[in-house]
Structures are given as C-alpha cells and as structure tokens.
Motif scaffolding. Structure first.
Motif, PDB file in Angstrom:
ATOM      1  N   PRO A 138     -20.002 -16.423  52.350  1.00  0.00           N
ATOM      2  CA  PRO A 138     -19.842 -15.270  53.240  1.00  0.00           C
ATOM      3  C   PRO A 138     -20.773 -15.374  54.450  1.00  0.00           C
ATOM      4  N   PRO A 139     -20.321 -14.920  55.621  1.00  0.00           N
ATOM      5  CA  PRO A 139     -21.149 -15.016  56.832  1.00  0.00           C
ATOM      6  C   PRO A 139     -22.495 -14.324  56.709  1.00  0.00           C
ATOM      7  N   ASN A 140     -22.592 -13.276  55.891  1.00  0.00           N
ATOM      8  CA  ASN A 140     -23.882 -12.594  55.781  1.00  0.00           C
ATOM      9  C   ASN A 140     -24.927 -13.415  55.041  1.00  0.00           C
ATOM     10  N   SER A 141     -24.521 -14.573  54.505  1.00  0.00           N
ATOM     11  CA  SER A 141     -25.480 -15.472  53.848  1.00  0.00           C
ATOM     12  C   SER A 141     -25.882 -16.647  54.734  1.00  0.00           C
ATOM     13  N   PHE A 142     -25.241 -16.778  55.907  1.00  0.00           N
ATOM     14  CA  PHE A 142     -25.537 -17.922  56.775  1.00  0.00           C
ATOM     15  C   PHE A 142     -27.015 -17.970  57.162  1.00  0.00           C
ATOM     16  N   GLU A 143     -27.555 -16.810  57.578  1.00  0.00           N
ATOM     17  CA  GLU A 143     -28.940 -16.792  58.060  1.00  0.00           C
ATOM     18  C   GLU A 143     -29.896 -17.227  56.950  1.00  0.00           C
ATOM     19  N   MET A 144     -29.667 -16.726  55.748  1.00  0.00           N
ATOM     20  CA  MET A 144     -30.541 -17.051  54.629  1.00  0.00           C
ATOM     21  C   MET A 144     -30.522 -18.549  54.327  1.00  0.00           C
ATOM     22  N   VAL A 145     -29.327 -19.129  54.265  1.00  0.00           N
ATOM     23  CA  VAL A 145     -29.209 -20.553  53.943  1.00  0.00           C
ATOM     24  C   VAL A 145     -29.807 -21.406  55.061  1.00  0.00           C
ATOM     25  N   CYS A 146     -29.502 -21.069  56.315  1.00  0.00           N
ATOM     26  CA  CYS A 146     -30.039 -21.861  57.426  1.00  0.00           C
ATOM     27  C   CYS A 146     -31.564 -21.803  57.455  1.00  0.00           C
ATOM     28  N   GLU A 147     -32.108 -20.608  57.194  1.00  0.00           N
ATOM     29  CA  GLU A 147     -33.571 -20.475  57.186  1.00  0.00           C
ATOM     30  C   GLU A 147     -34.194 -21.317  56.081  1.00  0.00           C
ATOM     31  N   ARG A 148     -33.557 -21.310  54.889  1.00  0.00           N
ATOM     32  CA  ARG A 148     -34.098 -22.097  53.775  1.00  0.00           C
ATOM     33  C   ARG A 148     -33.965 -23.593  54.050  1.00  0.00           C
ATOM     34  N   LEU A 149     -32.846 -24.016  54.634  1.00  0.00           N
ATOM     35  CA  LEU A 149     -32.680 -25.438  54.967  1.00  0.00           C
ATOM     36  C   LEU A 149     -33.762 -25.885  55.940  1.00  0.00           C
ATOM     37  N   SER A 150     -34.094 -25.003  56.884  1.00  0.00           N
ATOM     38  CA  SER A 150     -35.128 -25.337  57.869  1.00  0.00           C
ATOM     39  C   SER A 150     -36.511 -25.364  57.234  1.00  0.00           C
ATOM     40  N   SER A 151     -36.833 -24.332  56.456  1.00  0.00           N
ATOM     41  CA  SER A 151     -38.186 -24.241  55.906  1.00  0.00           C
ATOM     42  C   SER A 151     -38.460 -25.317  54.866  1.00  0.00           C
ATOM     43  N   HIS A 152     -37.415 -25.871  54.254  1.00  0.00           N
ATOM     44  CA  HIS A 152     -37.604 -26.934  53.262  1.00  0.00           C
ATOM     45  C   HIS A 152     -37.334 -28.319  53.849  1.00  0.00           C
ATOM     46  N   ASP A 153     -37.362 -28.391  55.178  1.00  0.00           N
ATOM     47  CA  ASP A 153     -37.287 -29.678  55.871  1.00  0.00           C
ATOM     48  C   ASP A 153     -35.974 -30.417  55.584  1.00  0.00           C
ATOM     49  N   LEU A 154     -34.913 -29.668  55.323  1.00  0.00           N
ATOM     50  CA  LEU A 154     -33.618 -30.288  55.046  1.00  0.00           C
ATOM     51  C   LEU A 154     -32.756 -30.395  56.301  1.00  0.00           C
ATOM     52  N   ALA A 155     -33.048 -29.594  57.308  1.00  0.00           N
ATOM     53  CA  ALA A 155     -32.255 -29.607  58.534  1.00  0.00           C
ATOM     54  C   ALA A 155     -32.848 -30.523  59.596  1.00  0.00           C
ATOM     55  N   SER A 156     -33.954 -31.185  59.269  1.00  0.00           N
ATOM     56  CA  SER A 156     -34.649 -32.016  60.245  1.00  0.00           C
ATOM     57  C   SER A 156     -34.353 -33.490  60.017  1.00  0.00           C
ATOM     58  N   ARG A 157     -34.253 -34.220  61.110  1.00  0.00           N
ATOM     59  CA  ARG A 157     -34.153 -35.678  61.021  1.00  0.00           C
ATOM     60  C   ARG A 157     -35.567 -36.243  60.900  1.00  0.00           C
ATOM     61  N   HIS A 158     -35.681 -37.351  60.232  1.00  0.00           N
ATOM     62  CA  HIS A 158     -36.998 -37.941  59.996  1.00  0.00           C
ATOM     63  C   HIS A 158     -37.149 -39.204  60.831  1.00  0.00           C
ATOM     64  N   ASN A 183     -24.206 -17.131  66.120  1.00  0.00           N
ATOM     65  CA  ASN A 183     -24.452 -18.381  66.837  1.00  0.00           C
ATOM     66  C   ASN A 183     -25.948 -18.594  67.058  1.00  0.00           C
ATOM     67  N   ARG A 184     -26.658 -17.519  67.392  1.00  0.00           N
ATOM     68  CA  ARG A 184     -28.102 -17.635  67.597  1.00  0.00           C
ATOM     69  C   ARG A 184     -28.786 -18.112  66.322  1.00  0.00           C
ATOM     70  N   ILE A 185     -28.365 -17.562  65.183  1.00  0.00           N
ATOM     71  CA  ILE A 185     -28.970 -17.915  63.899  1.00  0.00           C
ATOM     72  C   ILE A 185     -28.748 -19.388  63.583  1.00  0.00           C
ATOM     73  N   VAL A 186     -27.504 -19.832  63.688  1.00  0.00           N
ATOM     74  CA  VAL A 186     -27.164 -21.199  63.296  1.00  0.00           C
ATOM     75  C   VAL A 186     -27.795 -22.210  64.247  1.00  0.00           C
ATOM     76  N   GLU A 187     -27.727 -21.926  65.562  1.00  0.00           N
ATOM     77  CA  GLU A 187     -28.234 -22.897  66.531  1.00  0.00           C
ATOM     78  C   GLU A 187     -29.746 -22.841  66.683  1.00  0.00           C
ATOM     79  N   SER A 188     -30.408 -21.901  66.009  1.00  0.00           N
ATOM     80  CA  SER A 188     -31.867 -21.941  65.960  1.00  0.00           C
ATOM     81  C   SER A 188     -32.354 -23.009  64.982  1.00  0.00           C
ATOM     82  N   VAL A 189     -31.443 -23.478  64.115  1.00  0.00           N
ATOM     83  CA  VAL A 189     -31.787 -24.489  63.116  1.00  0.00           C
ATOM     84  C   VAL A 189     -31.120 -25.827  63.428  1.00  0.00           C
TER      85      VAL A 189
END
Length: 509
Positions: A138-158, A183-189
């Motif tokens: 659901p779209p209301n979970s996008f922010e939560m998942v994107c934030e967790r992917l970012s904070s756990h270094d999963l959205a970053s290239r190494h 869009n702001r939420i997703v593209e912040s990550v």
C-alpha cells in the motif's frame, strides 16, 4: 545442459538479458505477487532472460524459511506461469530464492537480516551489488520502507559500483498534492532515474504496437489528426464487480483507479507526436507535451458521467449491487463507472475530442482505443445503403484478444450498388507464432536492465492528476451518489447523454 528451447533469441541478439542482480519483493504474499510477479520471474528464467547469478528475495509477514518460500513460489509458478514447467529451469531458479521474515515494514531487525541475505547472495550467487526493491505494498507504507532501506544502508551504492532501483505500483497518490508528497519521499532515497513506476498496461504488447502502427506505417500517420479524425474513444471495461476489494476501492473509485493512470497514458500514446527516438527521455517528453495540452471543458458536469452498478442479472447469474457488496456503506459516493470528454489544445488534435470511459459490471471485458474518422465530404453512396456507413475507424484492441481492426465501407455482392461497413482484422494470435509475454515480464526485465521507456515519470503522474482533480472536486461538491446502471449494460444514461450532446454514440465493443 542442453540449450533452453524457450530462450528468446531476439532478446539475446539485442543483448536484452538481465545481468547479475537480486530482486527484493516486498508484499510477496499478496495477490499481485502470487498471480503475476512470481510467475513472471519464472517465465523470464524459462525464456533464458535471467542469468544463473539472479536471486529473488521475499520480504513478508510470514514465519517462513527459504524452503517454505520456495514451496510457495513453486505452487504459484505451476498454477499461473505462461510458459511450460521445466524442472531444470526451476532447479536453477530455486537456488537463488531467499525469504526474510518480518513482523511488519517497520521491523528494523528484518532489514538487518535483509542486508545480511544480500551480502550472502553476492558470494553464493554472484549477484554483485545490484539490487532492485519491488514495493508491491500500500502507498501509505512507501515512506516507512524507503526510510528503513536508507537507514540500513540498503539504498546506497558502495564505492560507486552496482546499482539500486525501486519499483512502485500504482496508485501514485490520490490527488496532485499526495502524488507530489509521494514523489518527494521516494526520491529523497533513490535518484529519479532509479525510480520505476509500474503501469502494467504500458507493458502490454498491443500498447507498444500502437507506436509501431503509427510510426512504422505511412498509411496511418498522415491521417492521424483532426483534419481526418472525428474523435477518439478509449475504453477499459470489466464484466466483474469489486469482489473482495472493498477496503481498497471505497473512496478511490473508477476514475482514480483506472482513468488517471491507464487511460490517460493511452491517450498520451495515441495523441503524441513522433519522438526522435524510443529512448525514455524522448518518449516521455512527447507524452508530457500531450498531457500539458489537454484542455478541461468549461462545463465539467456536461463533460463527465459517473455511475454505480446496481443489482440484477448478468450472464445468467444474479449479482449484487455495488452498495450491497460486503464492506460498503450504503451512502457511498464512490463510482464504479466514470467517463470524461477531453480536448487536446494543439495543432494536431484541436477539434477532435477524446472520450474516456471505464467501469465494472459492464457488457464485457475489453480494453480498446478507437480512432473514428470523419465521414466522406461527398456522400456519393448515401442513397445506396445504410446511413450509418462511411465513418471509418481504426480500433486497437489491448485486451483480451490483442490486435487491431480497420472498419471501412464495401459494396455488398449483387447487382445493386449497396454499401455496408465491413472490418479487416489483425490478431496477434493468428499473425505470429510467438506467444506474447505478460506485461510484467517485460516490465520486470526492463527494471533489471535499467531501461525505463515504459515507466511514467513523476511529471506525467502530476500532469494526469491536474487533469482529473477538477473533476473529482466537482463530483465531491455535488454531494450526491452516482447514477445507478444495470449490470451487463454499458454504463449509466448520463454516459450516453455525454456523447449524444455532440451527436455521437459510444462504440459497442
């Protein structure tokens, strides 16, 4: 191992085979994943388009281990895959299946395990540092998942190696403001060129063939304008009700669910100018120009129609009305049918309106684009046949029987000069021996290849909401329930009145 006979040699020749990568699927236990996404992954593997160094990671609220997940995937592959089951293909795919159990999308420990799993796959499967995250949630979970992917270094290239991509399913918000926030939420990550917004209609063969029909044939393009075209009708009809989707559908409705994304994308592809190439940027630029040129009518009420299906008989079966579906408020103002008339204010289309309609419990399941041409200026044959002949049409059928039909007038055999409309039909199933891949096969492969032409960017999404929002606000201000229509019909009386005001009628697909 002998060569896979189902390997798509054309894709191999064009180097359209995914490289080493891992696809992480959030919402892997949902209907979409079970019925479409998991079978599509297997079909890609069976066609030889996924490498041995591919891995699929499920992320969900199940107490499963890898073996449990593999058994679940196998069940849905056997049930829904398009290509025949091949044990050798399955054995190879099976080795790359992993499951990460989570208590919810905010479970930090699950993201730690996901990070460990992806690191393990780099060694055991050779996936490299290439990860795509498919958010079938659901779209209301996008922010939560994107934030967790970012904070756990999963959205970053190494170290600059590899890539990270995110795939999100519609709806892309529920209005312009929410779409911008999403869009702001997703593209912040994730950077904008790593965000893939899925509109599965754009993956269908016939939608892509629309571009070939227009731009690879001198026959059509010179006539594809308001000098010759009277109007265009775009229809997406379903013969089923909302089923068990009350929790999703109430408050969303047909216009937000289908018209804002699928039908406006089809409008843009039908009306756009020829791009200088099929690169993503060039295709998107031309689609955006069309959406920017859409002119809203002054009288929104006269240029729109809404309806709710009533109870009655359909296909020999007694069906309940929309308001009687389980989970719905009998005072609901959510529509199950929506139709709009839109004008495109540019040189090619000024004066040739576009009529869009979508609905549930209609006469049959069909999606089509009908380009209806003007009548001949000199009716030489008006006394030699039905007054209805003479309005040629090109109809692109998107589902269920993909193909195209041309309607034109022809003389009836005999001694009299009697003229009647006839059709010339092209069907994919008859013209080609190759099976058409499912839309999700093409789209998932494009994600893994990093090829985004079929994915709408945020600009297109926002332009589409700018078109629909005034209608939604107008309907909300009315404070009335949509008009009832009989199941198995083609919508409410107001939809037919919308066309009748212009002296036109809807096509009967």
């Amino acid at each position: 191992m002998p060569a896979n006979p189902l390997r798509d040699v054309r894709d191999k020749r064009l180097n359209r085979i995914a490289g080493p990568s891992a696809l992480v699927m959030f919402g892997v236990t949902g209907d979409l994943a079970r019925k479409k996404l998991l079978p599509a992954v297997y079909d890609l593997a069976n066609r030889g388009l996924l490498p041995p160094s591919f891995a699929l990671v499920g992320f969900g609220r199940r107490d499963w281990d890898d073996e449990d997940f593999a058994a679940e995937v196998l069940e849905h592959v056997r049930r829904s895959a398009r290509t025949p089951f091949d044990q050798r293909v399955w054995d190879q795919l099976r080795q790359g299946l992993r499951f990460v159990s989570a208590e919810g999308f905010d479970d930090d420990s699950a993201y730690v395990r996901l990070h460990q799993t992806l690191e393990e796959l780099k060694t055991s499967r050779g996936t490299g540092d290439h990860h795509a995250f498919y958010l079938s949630i659901p779209p209301n979970s996008f922010e939560m998942v994107c934030e967790r992917l970012s904070s756990h270094d999963l959205a970053s290239r190494h170290g600059g190696a590899g890539w990270r991509r995110v795939v999100i399913e519609k709806p892309f918000g529920h209005d312009l403001e929410s779409a911008r926030e999403l869009n702001r939420i997703v593209e912040s990550v994730f950077p904008s060129d790593s965000v893939f917004r899925i509109d599965h209609y754009l993956g269908k063969e016939t939608v892509q063939n629309l571009l070939a029909l227009r731009f690879a044939n001198q026959l059509f393009e010179p006539l594809w304008n308001a000098n010759y075209v009277d109007h265009v009708q775009i229809t997406m009809a379903e013969d089923i009700g909302i089923g068990g989707r009350a929790s999703y559908y109430d408050g969303v409705g047909a216009a937000r669910d289908v018209l804002q994304n699928h039908l406006l994308q089809l409008l843009a592809l039908t009306a756009m100018e020829e791009p200088i190439s099929f690169d993503a940027a060039d295709l998107r630029a031309e689609k955006a120009k069309v959406l920017k040129a859409v002119r809203l009518p002054e009288d929104l009420e006269a240029a729109s129609a809404r309806g709710q299906y009533a109870s009655g008989w359909q296909g020999g079966e007694q069906v309940v009305g929309f308001l009687d579906e389980e989970g719905f408020n009998t005072e609901s103002t959510t529509e199950t049918f929506a139709a709009l008339k839109l004008e495109i204010n540019n040189r090619r289309w000024a004066g040739a309106p576009f009529y869009l309609r979508t609905g549930k419990r209609l006469g049959r399941r069909v999606t089509e684009i009908a380009v209806v041409f003007k009548r001949t200026p000199h009716m030489l044959f008006q006394d030699h046949g039905s007054a209805e002949f003479g309005q040629n049409a090109v109809v692109i059928r998107i589902q269920p029987d993909e193909g195209a039909t041309i309607r034109f007038a022809s003389k009836v055999p005999g001694t009299q000069m009697e003229v009647r409309d006839v059709t010339m039909d092209f069907g994919y199933g008859h013209a080609f021996t190759e099976d058409s891949p499912e839309a999700y096969e093409r789209l998932i492969l494009d994600v893994l290849l990093g090829e985004p032409p079929l994915f709408p960017r945020h600009e297109e999404v926002e332009l589409s909401w700018k078109i629909l929002d005034p209608f939604e606000e107008h309907w909300a201000a009315l404070g009335t329930q949509p008009e009832q229509y009989a199941p198995g019909s083609w919508g409410p009386d107001s939809a037919h009145a919308l066309m009748a005001r212009d002296g036109r009628t809807w096509r009967r697909p």
